[in-house]
Design an enzyme around this catalytic site. Structure first.
Site, mmCIF file in Angstrom:
data_model
loop_
_atom_site.group_PDB
_atom_site.id
_atom_site.type_symbol
_atom_site.label_atom_id
_atom_site.label_comp_id
_atom_site.label_asym_id
_atom_site.label_seq_id
_atom_site.Cartn_x
_atom_site.Cartn_y
_atom_site.Cartn_z
ATOM 1 C CG ASP A 214 -1.824 1.148 1.374
ATOM 2 O OD1 ASP A 214 -2.766 1.196 0.566
ATOM 3 O OD2 ASP A 214 -1.629 2.019 2.254
ATOM 4 C CD GLU A 250 -2.185 2.731 -3.692
ATOM 5 O OE1 GLU A 250 -3.237 3.344 -3.930
ATOM 6 O OE2 GLU A 250 -1.477 2.978 -2.693
HETATM 7 C C1 QV4 Z 1 -8.800 13.488 7.330
HETATM 8 C C2 QV4 Z 1 -8.330 14.638 6.451
HETATM 9 C C3 QV4 Z 1 -6.943 15.038 6.829
HETATM 10 C C4 QV4 Z 1 -6.983 15.445 8.249
HETATM 11 C C5 QV4 Z 1 -7.504 14.300 9.118
HETATM 12 C C6 QV4 Z 1 -7.663 14.744 10.554
HETATM 13 O O1 QV4 Z 1 -8.362 14.233 5.092
HETATM 14 O O2 QV4 Z 1 -6.471 16.084 6.002
HETATM 15 O O3 QV4 Z 1 -5.686 15.787 8.643
HETATM 16 O O4 QV4 Z 1 -8.766 13.810 8.658
HETATM 17 O O5 QV4 Z 1 -7.872 13.646 11.370
HETATM 18 C C7 QV4 Z 1 -9.248 8.414 6.140
HETATM 19 C C8 QV4 Z 1 -10.223 9.521 5.814
HETATM 20 C C9 QV4 Z 1 -9.497 10.860 5.754
HETATM 21 C C10 QV4 Z 1 -8.796 11.103 7.087
HETATM 22 C C11 QV4 Z 1 -7.827 9.947 7.321
HETATM 23 C C12 QV4 Z 1 -7.111 10.061 8.645
HETATM 24 O O6 QV4 Z 1 -10.876 9.260 4.600
HETATM 25 O O7 QV4 Z 1 -10.452 11.867 5.504
HETATM 26 O O8 QV4 Z 1 -8.059 12.326 7.018
HETATM 27 O O9 QV4 Z 1 -8.558 8.696 7.311
HETATM 28 O O10 QV4 Z 1 -8.002 10.008 9.698
HETATM 29 C C13 QV4 Z 1 -7.866 4.776 2.593
HETATM 30 C C14 QV4 Z 1 -8.904 5.823 2.212
HETATM 31 C C15 QV4 Z 1 -8.645 7.141 2.892
HETATM 32 C C16 QV4 Z 1 -8.526 6.924 4.389
HETATM 33 C C17 QV4 Z 1 -7.346 5.976 4.604
HETATM 34 C C18 QV4 Z 1 -7.075 5.703 6.089
HETATM 35 O O11 QV4 Z 1 -8.899 5.997 0.818
HETATM 36 O O12 QV4 Z 1 -9.733 8.026 2.641
HETATM 37 O O13 QV4 Z 1 -8.332 8.167 5.062
HETATM 38 O O14 QV4 Z 1 -7.663 4.728 3.986
HETATM 39 O O15 QV4 Z 1 -8.189 5.203 6.711
HETATM 40 C C19 QV4 Z 1 -3.332 8.713 -2.603
HETATM 41 C C20 QV4 Z 1 -2.187 7.774 -2.233
HETATM 42 C C21 QV4 Z 1 -2.585 6.318 -2.362
HETATM 43 C C22 QV4 Z 1 -3.908 6.029 -1.662
HETATM 44 C C23 QV4 Z 1 -4.960 6.970 -2.228
HETATM 45 C C24 QV4 Z 1 -6.302 6.799 -1.560
HETATM 46 O O16 QV4 Z 1 -1.031 8.036 -3.008
HETATM 47 O O17 QV4 Z 1 -1.552 5.540 -1.802
HETATM 48 O O18 QV4 Z 1 -4.548 8.331 -2.029
HETATM 49 N N1 QV4 Z 1 -4.305 4.625 -1.763
HETATM 50 C C25 QV4 Z 1 -4.003 3.661 -0.691
HETATM 51 C C26 QV4 Z 1 -5.148 2.705 -0.423
HETATM 52 C C27 QV4 Z 1 -6.271 3.465 0.220
HETATM 53 C C28 QV4 Z 1 -5.828 3.962 1.588
HETATM 54 C C29 QV4 Z 1 -4.428 4.378 1.636
HETATM 55 C C30 QV4 Z 1 -3.581 4.267 0.574
HETATM 56 C C31 QV4 Z 1 -3.891 4.757 2.949
HETATM 57 O O19 QV4 Z 1 -5.537 2.066 -1.591
HETATM 58 O O20 QV4 Z 1 -7.440 2.683 0.345
HETATM 59 O O21 QV4 Z 1 -6.650 5.105 1.972
HETATM 60 O O22 QV4 Z 1 -3.496 3.539 3.592
HETATM 61 O O23 QV4 Z 1 -3.484 8.758 -4.012
#
Ligand code: QV4
Ligand code: CA
Length: 514
Positions: A214, A250
């Site tokens: 990831d 990824e």
């Molecule tokens: C939010 C705000 C932040 C703020 C924070 C305050 O956005 O700016 O500072 O609250 O607490 C979730 C929420 C997100 C939250 C975050 C932390 O959606 O709003 O921040 O948690 O609390 C998945 C979801 C994300 C989720 C994350 C962790 O998609 O929404 O965040 O899991 O639970 C980029 C990357 C790529 C990534 C992609 C989604 O380059 O690597 O974005 N893809 C992978 C996975 C994806 C996963 C992650 C990475 C993180 O496929 O499913 O994100 O592990 O392009």
């Protein structure tokens, strides 16, 4: 001193080893069973995936993760690790082990989604709201179950005011700062690399075939190389000696950023996100795209080299507006287009193919944004995930979509196995959205994505005979439940596909011959 050529062999071996998915019995495709329980996956391997020639599965992160109440148990809580204990929303360590064993025993490989860039979000709180019940404190950077402490994070290395990634054009921010506030691990530290490798090695010992890593864009290639270098060879109970774990990373690279997929391809395969974005655009006929333009699909479209690519029509992020480049993506919500896109991908020789298997959620768009993109898998009121029930017609119930069980998709997974190793051949197009191509003398596929009928005689390259179309039906007990296609002794066959057919494409292969 070692002879020069030996060093070369060693280097070359290293660079290609982790690109091999170690698929068995000539199988070619992986399915992502997103958020499935281990017990259901074990049963699915035995009753469906093994018998239908699926080569492997990608599973959701199996390690201890945060448990959130607001929103209620979102699917993305599993991307916020609390530790490396193996109890998760999908089940216990014992259930995980049982599943890996049973899938391996029917020739289905298991690839684990590993989240090693970060732990939970900075606002994740303090307490035992984690899937194994371990205590942690996000504000103190304290994760005793690993253990990680404040020394193991990049807070001092990151230079942005917020501590979060603010500019994707700056590779230092992207690697050293927090992705949406997720506490960023200091993978430059020997200690952290060791903990990550121990976690992955535990899974290798249990019998997994490799990893979906990831958020690789957010880790330095050198740090990843070091961690991968610490991994054991695969378990010789199921894999031949000296097999390196398959690594697919990824990295969302649609072009135009400081970091590119090419920075990672020497370490393993990389997710080719351009593939689904472009295929969606073509199938939707957006931006003047036509299916006939896909004659040189693959590297010809600016994708990474075939040997480095892991390809898919949609993934768990871009099917619900997470990640980048989602607008054109075709998902199960557009079933007719989705079947065509997945059919095209599975017929085409480029890349290692991954099929998505989703759950349904209550989409609710406000100004084009889905308010419910957080919703977790079908669950009981206590938040535990529901099992996957199988209906008498072999589809799934209770909100599980099971695209991989749709006849058209399942049969194209088999098609890809049957034509494995054969070249892309006998291309035909009408300069619009009707195209056809073969795979040597083993298979042939014809698409009609125009708004009028297709009615044409084509050179299939196949031996003469009567074949069963595996899209409108399939061969059952020697009989065909769908359209029949007559191939003459000269390899030519007549195809008629109405633009109003349930599925406007036809596919035949060596094993669908009657
Ligand atoms: C939010 C705000 C932040 C703020 C924070 C305050 O956005 O700016 O500072 O609250 O607490 C979730 C929420 C997100 C939250 C975050 C932390 O959606 O709003 O921040 O948690 O609390 C998945 C979801 C994300 C989720 C994350 C962790 O998609 O929404 O965040 O899991 O639970 C980029 C990357 C790529 C990534 C992609 C989604 O380059 O690597 O974005 N893809 C992978 C996975 C994806 C996963 C992650 C990475 C993180 O496929 O499913 O994100 O592990 O392009
Ligand atoms: Ca990082």
């Amino acid at each position: 001193m070692r002879p020069y050529w030996l060093i070369l062999v060693a280097l070359f071996g290293l660079s290609v080893a982790q690109h091999n998915p170690h698929l068995k019995h000539g199988r070619t495709s992986i399915v992502h069973l997103f958020e499935w329980r281990w017990a259901d996956i074990a049963a699915e391997c035995e009753r469906f995936l093994g018998p239908n020639g699926f080569g492997g599965i990608q599973i959701s992160p199996p390690n201890e993760h945060i448990v959130l109440s607001s929103p209620w148990r979102p699917w993305w809580q599993r991307y916020q690790p609390i530790g490396y204990n193996l109890c998760s929303r999908s089940g216990t360590e014992a259930e995980l082990r049982d599943m890996i064993t049973r899938c391996n025993n029917v020739g289905v490989n298991v690839y684990v989604d590993v989240v090693i860039n970060h732990m939970c979000g900075a606002g994740g709180g303090e307490g035992t709201h984690s899937s194994c019940g371990s205590w942690f404190s996000a504000s103190k950077r304290d994760f005793p179950s690993v253990p990680y402490s404040v020394l193991d994070f990049n807070d001092n290395k990151c230079k942005t005011a917020s501590g979060d990634i603010e500019n994707y054009g700056d590779p230092y921010q992207v690697r050293d700062c927090r992705l949406v506030s997720l506490l960023d691990l200091a993978l430059e530290k020997d200690y952290v690399r060791g903990k990550v490798a121990d976690f992955m090695n535990t899974l290798i010992d249990m019998g997994v075939a490799g990893f979906r890593v990831d958020a690789c864009k957010h880790m330095w290639p050198g740090d990843l190389q070091n961690a991968y270098g610490r991994l054991k060879d695969l378990n010789t109970k199921w894999f031949s000696g000296g097999s390196r774990p398959f690594i697919f990373q990824e990295v969302i690279d649609l072009g135009g950023e400081g970091i590119s997929a090419a920075d990672y391809t020497q370490l393993g395969r990389v997710t080719e996100f351009k593939y689904g974005a472009k295929l969606g655009t073509v199938i939707r006929k957006w931006n003047g795209e036509k299916l006939s333009y896909t004659r040189n699909w693959g590297e010809g479209w600016g994708f990474m080299s075939n040997n480095n690519a892991l390809v898919f029509v949609d993934n768990h992020d871009n099917q619900r507006g997470h990640g980048a480049g989602g607008a054109s993506i075709v998902t199960f919500w557009d079933p007719r287009l989705h079947k065509m896109a997945v059919g095209y991908m599975l017929a085409h020789p480029y890349g290692v193919t991954r099929v998505m298997s989703s759950f349904r959620w209550d989409r609710h768009f406000v100004n084009g944004k889905d308010q419910n993109d957080w919703m977790g898998p079908p669950s009981y009121s206590d938040g535990s995930t529901k099992p996957v029930p199988i209906n008498p017609d072999q589809t799934c119930g209770d909100g599980w979509v099971c695209e991989h069980r749709w006849r058209q998709i399942k049969n194209m997974v088999i098609f890809r196995n049957v034509v494995n190793g054969q070249p892309h051949s006998n291309w035909w197009d009408n300069q619009s959205n009707q195209v056809a191509f073969g795979r040597g003398n083993r298979g042939f596929i014809v698409f009609n994505n125009d708004d009028w009928d297709l009615d044409v005689t084509l050179d299939t390259g196949m031996p003469g005979g009567t074949y069963c179309d595996v899209i409108s039906g399939q061969k059952e007990n020697g009989r065909c439940t769908g359209k029949q296609i007559q191939v003459g002794g000269d390899g030519r066959a007549h195809f008629k596909i109405s633009n109003r057919d349930e599925d406007p494409f036809v596919a035949i292969h060596a094993e669908s011959k009657l």
